[in-house]
Design a protein around this motif. Sequence first.
Motif, PDB file in Angstrom:
ATOM      1  N   PRO A  86       0.958  -1.166  -0.089  1.00  0.00           N
ATOM      2  CA  PRO A  86      -0.063   0.152  -0.072  1.00  0.00           C
ATOM      3  C   PRO A  86       0.932   1.154  -0.124  1.00  0.00           C
ATOM      4  CG  PRO A  86      -0.868  -1.472   1.704  1.00  0.00           C
ATOM      5  CD  PRO A  86       0.523  -2.128   1.187  1.00  0.00           C
ATOM      6  N   THR A  87       0.400   2.287  -0.630  1.00  0.00           N
ATOM      7  CA  THR A  87       1.053   3.626  -0.805  1.00  0.00           C
ATOM      8  C   THR A  87       0.767   4.214   0.667  1.00  0.00           C
ATOM      9  OG1 THR A  87      -0.646   4.531  -2.092  1.00  0.00           O
ATOM     10  CG2 THR A  87       1.162   3.745  -3.054  1.00  0.00           C
ATOM     11  N   GLU A  88       1.540   5.077   1.007  1.00  0.00           N
ATOM     12  CA  GLU A  88       1.423   6.052   2.125  1.00  0.00           C
ATOM     13  C   GLU A  88       0.376   7.312   1.905  1.00  0.00           C
ATOM     14  OE1 GLU A  88       5.370   7.360   3.297  1.00  0.00           O
ATOM     15  OE2 GLU A  88       5.975   5.574   3.500  1.00  0.00           O
ATOM     16  N   ASP A  89       0.251   7.538   0.783  1.00  0.00           N
ATOM     17  CA  ASP A  89      -0.837   8.550   0.500  1.00  0.00           C
ATOM     18  C   ASP A  89      -2.119   7.975  -0.331  1.00  0.00           C
ATOM     19  OD1 ASP A  89       0.016   7.987  -2.018  1.00  0.00           O
ATOM     20  OD2 ASP A  89       0.622  10.033  -2.516  1.00  0.00           O
ATOM     21  N   GLY A  90      -2.390   6.918  -0.461  1.00  0.00           N
ATOM     22  CA  GLY A  90      -3.425   6.125  -0.957  1.00  0.00           C
ATOM     23  C   GLY A  90      -3.416   6.311  -2.608  1.00  0.00           C
ATOM     24  N   SER A  91      -2.425   6.589  -3.068  1.00  0.00           N
ATOM     25  CA  SER A  91      -2.391   6.635  -4.635  1.00  0.00           C
ATOM     26  C   SER A  91      -2.230   5.229  -4.960  1.00  0.00           C
ATOM     27  CB  SER A  91      -1.045   7.434  -5.173  1.00  0.00           C
ATOM     28  OG  SER A  91       0.057   7.213  -4.461  1.00  0.00           O
ATOM     29  N   VAL A  92      -2.821   5.027  -6.294  1.00  0.00           N
ATOM     30  CA  VAL A  92      -2.795   3.721  -6.895  1.00  0.00           C
ATOM     31  C   VAL A  92      -1.376   3.255  -7.757  1.00  0.00           C
ATOM     32  CG1 VAL A  92      -4.001   2.102  -8.576  1.00  0.00           C
ATOM     33  CG2 VAL A  92      -5.036   3.692  -7.248  1.00  0.00           C
ATOM     34  N   ASN A 141       6.635   5.454  -2.450  1.00  0.00           N
ATOM     35  CA  ASN A 141       5.619   4.911  -1.791  1.00  0.00           C
ATOM     36  C   ASN A 141       4.533   5.951  -1.481  1.00  0.00           C
ATOM     37  OD1 ASN A 141       6.235   2.275  -0.831  1.00  0.00           O
ATOM     38  ND2 ASN A 141       7.889   3.210   0.815  1.00  0.00           N
ATOM     39  N   ARG A 142       4.828   7.142  -2.373  1.00  0.00           N
ATOM     40  CA  ARG A 142       3.982   8.373  -2.495  1.00  0.00           C
ATOM     41  C   ARG A 142       4.060   8.871  -3.936  1.00  0.00           C
ATOM     42  NH1 ARG A 142       2.255  11.203   1.878  1.00  0.00           N
ATOM     43  NH2 ARG A 142       2.859  10.458   3.680  1.00  0.00           N
ATOM     44  N   LYS A 143       3.073   9.617  -4.295  1.00  0.00           N
ATOM     45  CA  LYS A 143       3.060  10.211  -5.835  1.00  0.00           C
ATOM     46  C   LYS A 143       4.196  11.240  -5.986  1.00  0.00           C
ATOM     47  CE  LYS A 143      -0.943  11.389  -6.978  1.00  0.00           C
ATOM     48  NZ  LYS A 143      -2.221  12.330  -7.208  1.00  0.00           N
ATOM     49  N   SER A 166       1.848   8.671 -10.645  1.00  0.00           N
ATOM     50  CA  SER A 166       1.633   7.741  -9.511  1.00  0.00           C
ATOM     51  C   SER A 166       3.023   6.889  -9.443  1.00  0.00           C
ATOM     52  CB  SER A 166       0.579   6.738  -9.831  1.00  0.00           C
ATOM     53  OG  SER A 166      -0.758   7.577  -9.680  1.00  0.00           O
TER      54      SER A 166
END
Length: 219
Positions: A86-92, A141-143, A166
């Motif tokens: 899973p990414t830390e900011d919820g990005s796919v 792990n982030r955009k 992304s």
Amino acid sequence: MRMGRISFILICLLLISFGAKSQVFGDKTISSDDATKFVSEDDSEKIQTDEELEKKLKEEKALAEQERIESEMFVPGGGLDIINRPTEDGSVRGGATVVEVDEKGNSRAAEKIFLYYENFKVYGGNNPYCDVRFFVLANLNRKLNALDVKLVWPDMTTTLSFSDVSPNMRTYYDYTLMGEGCYSMDKMPNIVVNRCRVKGMSSVECANKIVWLNKSSGK
């Protein structure tokens, strides 16, 4: 730090959709005694639920820390799990990653911002020009919020700008460049970073993650 041999690993993702299960209860008449008992049981359940949630969060945090430690180790097949992380900011995440490989063939995640090109063609003549496709691949792990760089070769300079990239998503622009400098683009360019933004990183930290991938790197 000297980096090992780097190669691309392209992975197709299998997306699974889980349906939400709901329960609907019919109307029911509750006496005052029953209501008191109902509220008491409800509070007890809430406390238990909060304790379970806190325990689950601690377990997830410990698991994430363990995955981070393992991702920094050279192991057989290491680094590929970042695609499913899973990414830390919820990005796919996309389906492309880069792993760093040591002399023994063991690998680990390379959490960097990679720049490279493909589809390079030079057209000669009195006014030579070249077509090229420039890529950015943020193995983070982030955009990647914003990236502005200048690529400098002998007799050739061009700028690249990307935004809202992304993680693990190959993003590219096609360019046509003019001049004798096209013949020198097989060399590694100097990279001048004008802007690099990732939430949670300073501009310097972001810029230090930028790496140029040579054409000789595996894909």
